[in-house]
Design a protein around this motif. Structure first.
Motif, PDB file in Angstrom:
ATOM      1  N   ALA A 267      -2.110  -4.218  -3.686  1.00 32.37           N
ATOM      2  CA  ALA A 267      -1.491  -2.774  -3.762  1.00 32.37           C
ATOM      3  C   ALA A 267      -0.207  -2.704  -2.877  1.00 32.37           C
ATOM      4  N   VAL A 268      -0.490  -3.299  -1.572  1.00 27.79           N
ATOM      5  CA  VAL A 268       0.964  -3.207  -0.755  1.00 27.79           C
ATOM      6  C   VAL A 268       1.946  -3.767  -1.163  1.00 27.79           C
ATOM      7  N   LEU A 269       1.916  -5.215  -1.555  1.00 25.12           N
ATOM      8  CA  LEU A 269       3.060  -5.872  -2.039  1.00 25.12           C
ATOM      9  C   LEU A 269       3.548  -5.421  -3.283  1.00 25.12           C
ATOM     10  N   THR A 270       2.826  -5.006  -4.297  1.00 20.86           N
ATOM     11  CA  THR A 270       3.568  -4.755  -5.354  1.00 20.86           C
ATOM     12  C   THR A 270       3.896  -3.232  -5.286  1.00 20.86           C
ATOM     13  N   ASN A 271       3.594  -2.394  -4.479  1.00 22.46           N
ATOM     14  CA  ASN A 271       4.042  -1.261  -4.098  1.00 22.46           C
ATOM     15  C   ASN A 271       5.353  -1.468  -3.422  1.00 22.46           C
ATOM     16  N   PHE A 272       5.536  -2.430  -2.639  1.00 23.68           N
ATOM     17  CA  PHE A 272       6.739  -2.472  -1.939  1.00 23.68           C
ATOM     18  C   PHE A 272       7.841  -3.092  -3.111  1.00 23.68           C
ATOM     19  N   LEU A 273       7.582  -4.048  -3.960  1.00 22.14           N
ATOM     20  CA  LEU A 273       8.365  -4.193  -4.888  1.00 22.14           C
ATOM     21  C   LEU A 273       8.625  -3.275  -6.151  1.00 22.14           C
ATOM     22  N   GLN A 274       7.813  -2.557  -6.392  1.00 21.76           N
ATOM     23  CA  GLN A 274       7.930  -1.073  -7.485  1.00 21.76           C
ATOM     24  C   GLN A 274       8.845  -0.296  -6.941  1.00 21.76           C
ATOM     25  N   ASN A 275       8.605   0.001  -5.506  1.00 21.69           N
ATOM     26  CA  ASN A 275       9.810   0.818  -4.879  1.00 21.69           C
ATOM     27  C   ASN A 275      11.039   0.186  -4.845  1.00 21.69           C
TER      28      ASN A 275
END
Length: 461
Positions: A267-275
């Motif tokens: 959740a944290v890493l994909t959130n970084f990339l989605q942002n």
């Protein structure tokens, strides 16, 4: 009925609280040319000040989450809103770069307090069904706020004084404080009195600042200059020192134990990339104004489809989460968002056709971002205990802010570098606007290796 009405007012207050971040963060993306002309400062100063808010929010948001857990989530939300008001007042009064940059740093600090504190309030105030609904509306402000403020910022900058944006931010902050005045305070009842990890935090801040300097100033310094190479080596050394130092400590600045949960990590890493994907919109806005000759308001109109689609799909993402779990909607959303936000790369198209394609692409991107929001946040909160909800939320929002900041920095650096190297603004724009695809590919790999692996094991057992 009264309780339901009160809950809705609390949710609205939280949405407005986080919307202040986008009012002063995202709106600046679309008003840089106007501010540069009015303040008579270099584009480099404005580019730095634009990314500073997201950067400082990302740097201090974990600290903000930890403070909220200890002192109180409601209290820290209020402190953040007050700092936000002060930052907006300073920007309104700014006539020189130093005051502008200081104000942007303050605004980043305010967001670092507001974001994790409001998420933790949702975790500790509402039950599961109300929590998921609250998270959807929270996402309206967190994700949808970006598109709304891009449009509002362009409208105000084109037809009024750009400073009115920050007057609006002050008003929104005040309303949020009124709506949240009766919400119950939550905090950790007992916690270990431990010294703050000053050394670890300092190393972390230095490493990210060095990386940010490399990305934002690499073109001016020279990508292969001794200075840039030295900074790159320094950033690697600092990152390694941080990892080894934190592993040796009992009480860490970033609680690395949380990352033992693969869903939390995913959740944290994909959130970084989605942002990061969302942040690349700055290249499209800049290219369309400079290369195609459109105003900030006209450019802002292109984001309307993005806003509407995003807001509508957030609730759809919530329903998909409840029916299929988080993995499927997150996987689908990343693919849709990365393809949609890359539509601006078709710069060979004539003006009208290009604008239509970009509008549709931004709309598709909004669908992807909207679908992602609630499943991602709920996954994080499901995999963190109540006593660490603030710091867990802080890590998640740190990923958001840093991802957005680095998305802006990386895509604009690519765009600016190729503009100089090939002397073709259209081709440079196309290359810069392909950045979302690269982010999307990496994000899919991370999602499969974290969340899908768990789903597969569950089916086999």
């Amino acid at each position: 009925m009264k309780a339901k009405k009160q809950i809705n007012l609390y949710i609205l207050g939280m949405v407005l609280a986080i919307l202040t971040f986008w009012l002063f963060a995202q709106s600046m993306i679309n008003i840089i040319p106007t501010m540069q002309k009015d303040l008579k400062v270099s584009s480099g100063v404005l580019n730095i000040s634009t990314s500073l808010t997201s950067l400082f929010c990302g740097l201090f948001i974990v600290v903000g989450g930890g403070i909220a857990d200890r002192i109180g989530r409601k209290r820290i939300t209020y402190v953040g809103l007050i700092i936000s008001i002060i930052g907006s007042l300073l920007i309104i009064a700014a006539r020189e770069p130093v005051l502008l940059i200081f104000a942007r740093i303050l605004q980043g600090l305010s967001a670092a307090l507001i974001m994790p504190a409001t998420l933790a309030l949702i975790k500790t105030t509402f039950d599961k069904s109300e929590r998921q609904r609250a998270l959807s509306y929270w996402s309206f402000g967190s994700w949808g706020g970006g598109g709304v403020t891009t449009f509002v910022g362009g409208l105000i900058a084109t037809y009024f004084d750009w400073r009115l944006i920050f007057v609006l931010s002050i008003i929104v902050s005040a309303i949020a404080m009124v709506l949240l005045r009766t919400i119950e305070e939550t905090k950790i009842s007992k916690f270990n009195k431990k010294r703050f990890d000053v050394v670890g935090f300092s190393i972390f801040v230095l490493a990210l600042l060095v990386i940010n300097v490399i990305i934002t100033q690499g073109q001016e310094l020279g990508w292969f200059s001794i200075t840039t190479i030295g900074l790159f080596i320094t950033s690697i050394i600092l990152a390694l020192i941080f990892i080894f130092y934190e592993k040796s400590r009992k009480h860490q600045f970033i609680d690395l134990k949380l990352f033992k949960s693969k869903p939390f990590t995913g959740a944290v890493l994909t959130n970084f990339l989605q942002n990061g994907i969302a942040g690349t919109i700055v290249v499209a806005n800049t290219y369309i104004q400079l290369a195609r000759g459109y105003t900030a308001f006209e450019t802002g109109l292109l984001t309307l489809g993005n806003i509407v689609a995003l807001l509508l799909m957030i609730r759809v993402g919530e329903k998909m989460l409840q029916k299929f779990g988080p993995s499927k909607p997150m996987f689908l959303s990343i693919i849709i968002a990365s393809i949609g936000m890359s539509s601006g790369a078709l710069t060979f198209l004539p003006n009208f056709t290009y604008l239509v394609v970009v509008f549709i692409g931004f709309l598709i991107g909004g669908i992807g971002i909207g679908l992602y929001a609630t499943p991602s946040i709920d996954t994080l909160l499901e995999n963190v205990s109540d006593d660490k909800s603030g710091i867990g939320s802080g890590i998640y929002k740190m990923a958001s802010s840093l991802g957005y900041s680095f998305g802006i920095a990386i895509s604009t650096a690519i765009y600016s570098t190729f503009s100089v190297l090939i002397h073709d603004i259209h081709l440079a724009g196309a290359i810069g606007m392909l950045t979302p695809l690269a982010f999307g590919i990496v994000s899919i790999i991370i999602l499969i290796s974290t969340m899908y692996e768990k789903s597969l094991k569950a089916k086999l057992t």
